[in-house]
Scaffold this motif. Structure first.
Motif, PDB file in Angstrom:
ATOM      1  N   LEU A 325       0.855  -1.176   0.000  1.00 52.17           N
ATOM      2  CA  LEU A 325       0.000   0.000   0.000  1.00 52.17           C
ATOM      3  C   LEU A 325       0.894   1.230   0.000  1.00 52.17           C
ATOM      4  O   LEU A 325       1.651   1.457   0.948  1.00 52.17           O
ATOM      5  CB  LEU A 325      -0.906   0.015   1.238  1.00 52.17           C
ATOM      6  CG  LEU A 325      -1.979  -1.073   1.316  1.00 52.17           C
ATOM      7  CD1 LEU A 325      -2.787  -0.918   2.598  1.00 52.17           C
ATOM      8  CD2 LEU A 325      -2.904  -1.019   0.105  1.00 52.17           C
ATOM      9  N   ASP A 326       0.820   2.032  -1.061  1.00 54.48           N
ATOM     10  CA  ASP A 326       1.664   3.227  -1.154  1.00 54.48           C
ATOM     11  C   ASP A 326       1.125   4.376  -0.313  1.00 54.48           C
ATOM     12  O   ASP A 326       1.866   5.281   0.045  1.00 54.48           O
ATOM     13  CB  ASP A 326       1.782   3.681  -2.617  1.00 54.48           C
ATOM     14  CG  ASP A 326       2.711   2.778  -3.410  1.00 54.48           C
ATOM     15  OD1 ASP A 326       3.737   2.349  -2.846  1.00 54.48           O
ATOM     16  OD2 ASP A 326       2.394   2.495  -4.573  1.00 54.48           O
ATOM     17  N   HIS A 327      -0.157   4.342  -0.032  1.00 54.88           N
ATOM     18  CA  HIS A 327      -0.756   5.468   0.701  1.00 54.88           C
ATOM     19  C   HIS A 327      -1.578   4.921   1.874  1.00 54.88           C
ATOM     20  O   HIS A 327      -2.798   4.801   1.790  1.00 54.88           O
ATOM     21  CB  HIS A 327      -1.637   6.305  -0.237  1.00 54.88           C
ATOM     22  CG  HIS A 327      -0.919   6.824  -1.437  1.00 54.88           C
ATOM     23  ND1 HIS A 327       0.036   7.819  -1.357  1.00 54.88           N
ATOM     24  CD2 HIS A 327      -0.988   6.458  -2.748  1.00 54.88           C
ATOM     25  CE1 HIS A 327       0.509   8.063  -2.567  1.00 54.88           C
ATOM     26  NE2 HIS A 327      -0.089   7.260  -3.429  1.00 54.88           N
ATOM     27  N   ARG A 328      -0.883   4.590   2.940  1.00 49.09           N
ATOM     28  CA  ARG A 328      -1.575   4.177   4.150  1.00 49.09           C
ATOM     29  C   ARG A 328      -2.187   5.413   4.804  1.00 49.09           C
ATOM     30  O   ARG A 328      -1.628   6.501   4.725  1.00 49.09           O
ATOM     31  CB  ARG A 328      -0.617   3.489   5.115  1.00 49.09           C
ATOM     32  CG  ARG A 328       0.027   2.232   4.520  1.00 49.09           C
ATOM     33  CD  ARG A 328       0.966   1.554   5.507  1.00 49.09           C
ATOM     34  NE  ARG A 328       1.705   0.477   4.866  1.00 49.09           N
ATOM     35  CZ  ARG A 328       2.606  -0.283   5.459  1.00 49.09           C
ATOM     36  NH1 ARG A 328       2.887  -0.077   6.735  1.00 49.09           N
ATOM     37  NH2 ARG A 328       3.234  -1.235   4.808  1.00 49.09           N
ATOM     38  N   ALA A 329      -3.317   5.208   5.451  1.00 46.89           N
ATOM     39  CA  ALA A 329      -4.012   6.334   6.083  1.00 46.89           C
ATOM     40  C   ALA A 329      -3.102   7.029   7.083  1.00 46.89           C
ATOM     41  O   ALA A 329      -2.295   6.395   7.774  1.00 46.89           O
ATOM     42  CB  ALA A 329      -5.281   5.835   6.779  1.00 46.89           C
ATOM     43  N   ARG A 330      -3.230   8.350   7.160  1.00 50.55           N
ATOM     44  CA  ARG A 330      -2.384   9.116   8.079  1.00 50.55           C
ATOM     45  C   ARG A 330      -2.588   8.692   9.522  1.00 50.55           C
ATOM     46  O   ARG A 330      -1.678   8.802  10.351  1.00 50.55           O
ATOM     47  CB  ARG A 330      -2.680  10.610   7.924  1.00 50.55           C
ATOM     48  CG  ARG A 330      -2.201  11.198   6.601  1.00 50.55           C
ATOM     49  CD  ARG A 330      -2.592  12.666   6.488  1.00 50.55           C
ATOM     50  NE  ARG A 330      -4.051  12.807   6.441  1.00 50.55           N
ATOM     51  CZ  ARG A 330      -4.674  13.985   6.409  1.00 50.55           C
ATOM     52  NH1 ARG A 330      -3.972  15.115   6.458  1.00 50.55           N
ATOM     53  NH2 ARG A 330      -5.989  14.035   6.355  1.00 50.55           N
ATOM     54  N   THR A 331      -3.782   8.231   9.824  1.00 50.19           N
ATOM     55  CA  THR A 331      -4.072   7.814  11.193  1.00 50.19           C
ATOM     56  C   THR A 331      -3.634   6.383  11.481  1.00 50.19           C
ATOM     57  O   THR A 331      -3.641   5.962  12.641  1.00 50.19           O
ATOM     58  CB  THR A 331      -5.583   7.918  11.460  1.00 50.19           C
ATOM     59  OG1 THR A 331      -6.289   7.151  10.463  1.00 50.19           O
ATOM     60  CG2 THR A 331      -6.047   9.365  11.406  1.00 50.19           C
ATOM     61  N   TYR A 332      -3.245   5.642  10.445  1.00 52.54           N
ATOM     62  CA  TYR A 332      -2.954   4.223  10.647  1.00 52.54           C
ATOM     63  C   TYR A 332      -1.832   3.958  11.649  1.00 52.54           C
ATOM     64  O   TYR A 332      -1.967   3.045  12.485  1.00 52.54           O
ATOM     65  CB  TYR A 332      -2.644   3.532   9.315  1.00 52.54           C
ATOM     66  CG  TYR A 332      -2.109   2.131   9.511  1.00 52.54           C
ATOM     67  CD1 TYR A 332      -2.917   1.139  10.074  1.00 52.54           C
ATOM     68  CD2 TYR A 332      -0.801   1.808   9.176  1.00 52.54           C
ATOM     69  CE1 TYR A 332      -2.428  -0.139  10.283  1.00 52.54           C
ATOM     70  CE2 TYR A 332      -0.312   0.535   9.384  1.00 52.54           C
ATOM     71  CZ  TYR A 332      -1.123  -0.435   9.935  1.00 52.54           C
ATOM     72  OH  TYR A 332      -0.635  -1.691  10.156  1.00 52.54           O
ATOM     73  N   PRO A 333      -0.697   4.679  11.628  1.00 51.39           N
ATOM     74  CA  PRO A 333       0.345   4.388  12.626  1.00 51.39           C
ATOM     75  C   PRO A 333      -0.162   4.470  14.058  1.00 51.39           C
ATOM     76  O   PRO A 333       0.233   3.656  14.908  1.00 51.39           O
ATOM     77  CB  PRO A 333       1.411   5.457  12.340  1.00 51.39           C
ATOM     78  CG  PRO A 333       1.242   5.785  10.898  1.00 51.39           C
ATOM     79  CD  PRO A 333      -0.239   5.707  10.661  1.00 51.39           C
ATOM     80  N   VAL A 334      -1.050   5.418  14.333  1.00 52.12           N
ATOM     81  CA  VAL A 334      -1.600   5.541  15.682  1.00 52.12           C
ATOM     82  C   VAL A 334      -2.524   4.367  15.985  1.00 52.12           C
ATOM     83  O   VAL A 334      -2.489   3.787  17.079  1.00 52.12           O
ATOM     84  CB  VAL A 334      -2.345   6.879  15.845  1.00 52.12           C
ATOM     85  CG1 VAL A 334      -2.997   6.968  17.215  1.00 52.12           C
ATOM     86  CG2 VAL A 334      -1.388   8.043  15.626  1.00 52.12           C
ATOM     87  N   VAL A 335      -3.374   4.000  15.002  1.00 51.97           N
ATOM     88  CA  VAL A 335      -4.273   2.862  15.190  1.00 51.97           C
ATOM     89  C   VAL A 335      -3.465   1.593  15.420  1.00 51.97           C
ATOM     90  O   VAL A 335      -3.765   0.789  16.311  1.00 51.97           O
ATOM     91  CB  VAL A 335      -5.199   2.691  13.973  1.00 51.97           C
ATOM     92  CG1 VAL A 335      -6.028   1.419  14.087  1.00 51.97           C
ATOM     93  CG2 VAL A 335      -6.107   3.898  13.827  1.00 51.97           C
ATOM     94  N   ARG A 336      -2.420   1.425  14.635  1.00 55.10           N
ATOM     95  CA  ARG A 336      -1.573   0.238  14.795  1.00 55.10           C
ATOM     96  C   ARG A 336      -0.946   0.203  16.178  1.00 55.10           C
ATOM     97  O   ARG A 336      -0.958  -0.843  16.849  1.00 55.10           O
ATOM     98  CB  ARG A 336      -0.480   0.223  13.727  1.00 55.10           C
ATOM     99  CG  ARG A 336       0.602  -0.800  14.025  1.00 55.10           C
ATOM    100  CD  ARG A 336       1.659  -0.917  12.979  1.00 55.10           C
ATOM    101  NE  ARG A 336       2.808  -1.644  13.503  1.00 55.10           N
ATOM    102  CZ  ARG A 336       3.779  -2.151  12.755  1.00 55.10           C
ATOM    103  NH1 ARG A 336       3.731  -2.013  11.448  1.00 55.10           N
ATOM    104  NH2 ARG A 336       4.785  -2.784  13.326  1.00 55.10           N
ATOM    105  N   ALA A 337      -0.375   1.311  16.630  1.00 57.59           N
ATOM    106  CA  ALA A 337       0.274   1.344  17.939  1.00 57.59           C
ATOM    107  C   ALA A 337      -0.722   1.024  19.044  1.00 57.59           C
ATOM    108  O   ALA A 337      -0.399   0.310  20.005  1.00 57.59           O
ATOM    109  CB  ALA A 337       0.917   2.710  18.167  1.00 57.59           C
ATOM    110  N   ALA A 338      -1.937   1.531  18.909  1.00 55.41           N
ATOM    111  CA  ALA A 338      -2.944   1.286  19.944  1.00 55.41           C
ATOM    112  C   ALA A 338      -3.368  -0.178  19.974  1.00 55.41           C
ATOM    113  O   ALA A 338      -3.508  -0.774  21.049  1.00 55.41           O
ATOM    114  CB  ALA A 338      -4.160   2.178  19.707  1.00 55.41           C
ATOM    115  N   THR A 339      -3.561  -0.784  18.790  1.00 58.51           N
ATOM    116  CA  THR A 339      -4.054  -2.161  18.755  1.00 58.51           C
ATOM    117  C   THR A 339      -2.977  -3.174  19.092  1.00 58.51           C
ATOM    118  O   THR A 339      -3.245  -4.192  19.732  1.00 58.51           O
ATOM    119  CB  THR A 339      -4.641  -2.492  17.377  1.00 58.51           C
ATOM    120  OG1 THR A 339      -3.679  -2.225  16.364  1.00 58.51           O
ATOM    121  CG2 THR A 339      -5.887  -1.677  17.110  1.00 58.51           C
ATOM    122  N   THR A 340      -1.737  -2.924  18.659  1.00 58.08           N
ATOM    123  CA  THR A 340      -0.681  -3.915  18.853  1.00 58.08           C
ATOM    124  C   THR A 340      -0.020  -3.834  20.216  1.00 58.08           C
ATOM    125  O   THR A 340       0.643  -4.793  20.630  1.00 58.08           O
ATOM    126  CB  THR A 340       0.412  -3.777  17.773  1.00 58.08           C
ATOM    127  OG1 THR A 340       0.956  -2.455  17.809  1.00 58.08           O
ATOM    128  CG2 THR A 340      -0.153  -4.059  16.387  1.00 58.08           C
TER     129      THR A 340
END
Length: 691
Positions: A325-340
């Motif tokens: 995915l060349d354009h991951r959502a800007r909020t995704y890193p935060v969502v990932r950190a919260a879930t993982t």
């Protein structure tokens, strides 16, 4: 506390005191606004901070619990800053310029303490649980020791059996590998249903019934309602429909971080129950926040995972790794950190506390792997790193089980797998919605609900828990007002697509001429709204000549399922047709690459009242083991093709399992219920008595 425990406690206290003293001096050297008269002043301040934490922290946490939950514990940083600021007011040898400096100091202490505590191993889980958390739980909940065994069902969301086997071989799951090598556990595969996604699988596993859940999102013609398995209100409605009152957890079990409750009255971070009034002081989550170190540690782990995500995205671009995915959502890193990290830590800590309370059975979802695999790929480095960290949690639970008031057996399972591949849009430069619009050539309007990542709902759940806390809690009342703009029908709704989804769901009630196109991984659904009953193949061909042919001839589509007035359900392919009722095939079998049970799954789904007029499955290439998701996800699930339909269950080796493969989540539910019946007896309560 015995003599050994006292020695450990004193040793830990002294080491933490020394680390905190040195950390304060280092932060003061770097940070303007923080000052100490000398080393002795820093040591005194460290001791004073510890005393204030011991005296004030439990009351502060109790008062602000809903706010701490709403911020996933981040508000505890403010509380830590308040403690440091208060220490400066009481200690003449310490100066803090303001509350902002105090909060930054708290963050600095978290980073340094986490690093040194890990290096020095002063937070040995066995010692800590024995001497701290276990004492807290026993003092508050007073569990009774019993020989009746308990069972922990731990779900790794989205992990296929084949990926797990390769992870076992390459060292990414050493705890599970040890269990298998020692012979304590066996590994088996099972096959999930056509709708290979969490809502359908967990409804089958936890409630024993996933009938009429055709996909992650679907349209209901009789009401004009769009159901989406990332909306808490819709998930609650699903449970009310699917529950028969005899779920997996009916006898005193715990539902933790799941979609559905399993019919237990004791659920936490469970989406179907998020609207129910919460009392956080009655469970072990309270103990997590009572210790000020816990969230600070989780905060630093989450920050590090955010860095890993940014590094992973950059590495895939610079190395030209495909698919990606060349354009991951800007909020995704935060969502990932919260879930993982954050939610994982909350879930595991809460589970350990409830183990010490002696509950008989629990089902817990660990969803970090699924989130990362969607964006990075099913076996990419960072996805396997998440799996490695989950494996560490199993060792942590194994350690805690030695101190629990009852013996525990571990079952590790998944609800579905994932299949990888470049997306439909990446391959053909158009979405499924675009293709349908082209083939219909303006004869009707076409709309598609916004695609909302299911893991936004995992983040929405604790927030909804927070704002539905006791009405007498003033903080909860303030929070309800603060999040009013993000609240819909009592649920806190997160996600960048929430507005689009709301508008689409509202529009579905108004416009009777639209065709609705929905995506669930590599499964697509097309509904003709003008027909209140399901539209047949003959009606579609008459109203829209060439439409079905255009779908089946597209290289990105493997097969299309419709219902024929004459032949019943049929699967159409580019070069042939399969008559699902009798298995007769004309030309090339369009289901040949989708497994021996493909026709069985399609026939079952055809009987759902809310099945789409047209069910579309992307192609599956056995040579490359790839599908083409209709959503922008590299790892996907929802339909047929590859590992997405092939989850696993790892269970104690002495337990019986049918020789015939388990096909369907409802069959797995029946097997798990049988295990509990044999192991624990028919009627189990939280104190471990059998009826």
């Amino acid at each position: 506390m015995n003599r050994k425990g006292k020695r450990f406690f004193i040793k830990r206290l002294l080491v933490v005191w020394a680390i905190t003293t040195l950390s304060l001096l280092l932060i003061a050297y770097i940070l303007p606004g923080l000052w100490f008269h000398n080393f002795a002043s820093a040591a005194g301040a460290a001791a004073l901070i510890g005393i204030l934490n011991a005296v004030l922290w439990p009351a502060l946490v109790s008062l602000t619990m809903p706010l701490s939950v709403l911020t996933f514990g981040a508000f505890t940083l403010v509380l830590n800053g308040l403690i440091i600021w208060l220490a400066a007011q009481l200690d003449a040898g310490m100066s803090v310029s303001g509350i902002g400096t105090a909060i930054v100091t708290a963050i600095g202490l978290a980073a340094i303490n986490t690093l040194f505590c890990s290096l020095l191993s002063i937070d040995d889980d066995e010692s800590y649980f024995r001497n701290v958390l276990q004492r807290k739980v026993r003092r508050k909940m007073k569990p009774q020791d019993t020989d009746v065994p308990g069972v922990l069902f731990l779900e790794i969301d989205g992990l296929s059996r084949s990926v797990l086997i390769r992870a076992l071989r390459n060292g990414c799951a050493p705890t599970l590998y040890r269990w298998l090598q020692q012979g304590s556990h066996r590994l088996a595969g099972w096959e999930c249903d056509l709708s290979s996604q969490t809502a359908a699988s967990q409804a089958g596993i936890l409630l024993g019934n996933n009938f009429n859940i055709p996909a992650f999102r679907w349209y209901e013609k009789e009401t004009g309602r769009v159901m989406v398995a990332s909306q808490l209100g819709d998930i609650a409605e699903m449970e009310s429909r699917q529950s028969r009152g005899d779920g997996l957890l009916i006898n005193g079990g715990l539902s933790l971080s799941n979609m559905f409750s399993g019919d237990t009255a004791y659920s936490f971070f469970t989406m179907s129950k998020a609207r129910e009034k919460s009392d956080f002081q009655k469970n072990s989550f309270y103990f997590y926040l009572v210790d000020p170190y816990n969230f600070l540690r989780g905060f630093m782990l989450a920050f590090w995972d955010l860095i890993l995500e940014l590094r992973s995205e950059r590495r895939q671009r610079t190395r030209d790794i495909k698919p990606r995915l060349d354009h991951r959502a800007r909020t995704y890193p935060v969502v990932r950190a919260a879930t993982t990290t954050i939610l994982r830590e909350l879930s595991i800590y809460t589970l350990i506390g409830e183990m010490f309370a002696g509950f008989p059975v629990a089902y817990v979802t660990l969803f970090g792997y699924d989130e990362v695999a969607h964006h990075s790929g099913v076996e990419r480095e960072d996805a396997l790193e998440v799996l490695r960290k989950l494996d560490q949690q199993f060792a942590r639970l194994e350690t805690a089980a030695r101190r629990a008031p009852r013996p525990y057996s571990f079952v590790i399972l998944s609800d579905h797998g994932q299949s990888q591949g470049a997306t439909f849009k990446q391959r053909y430069d158009l979405t499924l919605e675009d293709l349908v619009r082209q083939l219909l050539a303006g004869r009707v309007s076409v709309q598609a609900p916004g695609s909302v990542d299911e893991h936004w709902s995992y983040l929405s759940t604790p927030l909804t828990d927070a704002v539905t806390a006791d009405q007498r809690n003033i903080v909860a009342r303030v929070l309800r007002r603060a999040v009013k703009s993000r609240t819909r029908n009592g649920d806190v709704v997160l996600g960048p697509e929430r507005k689009q989804l709301r508008e689409t769901k509202d529009a579905a009630l108004r416009n009777d001429e639209d065709v609705i196109v929905m995506a669930s991984g590599n499964l697509g659904l097309v509904y003709f709204k003008a027909w209140k009953q399901r539209k047949t193949m003959e009606q579609i061909n008459q109203a829209f000549p060439g439409f079905l042919e255009g779908l089946t001839q597209h290289p990105g589509i493997g097969f299309v399922m419709v219902r024929s007035e004459q032949h019943g359900p049929v699967a159409l392919g580019a070069q042939g047709i399969c008559y699902l009722d009798d298995g007769k095939v004309e030309g090339e079998d369009p289901l040949a690459d989708f497994g021996p049970n493909a026709a069985v799954h399609l026939r079952r789904t055809d009987g759902f009242p809310h099945v789409a007029d047209i069910m579309i499955n992307s192609f599956y290439d056995p040579a490359s083991d790839e599908v083409a998701a209709f959503e922008e996800l590299i790892g996907s699930h929802g339909g047929l093709g590859g590992d997405q339909s092939k989850p696993f269950v790892l269970f104690p080796s002495e337990w019986e399992i049918p020789e015939k493969e388990i096909v369907g989540a409802e069959q797995l539910h029946a097997q798990m219920k049988q295990w509990l019946k044999v192991l624990q007896g028919q009627d189990i309560d939280r104190e471990g008595t059998s009826g």
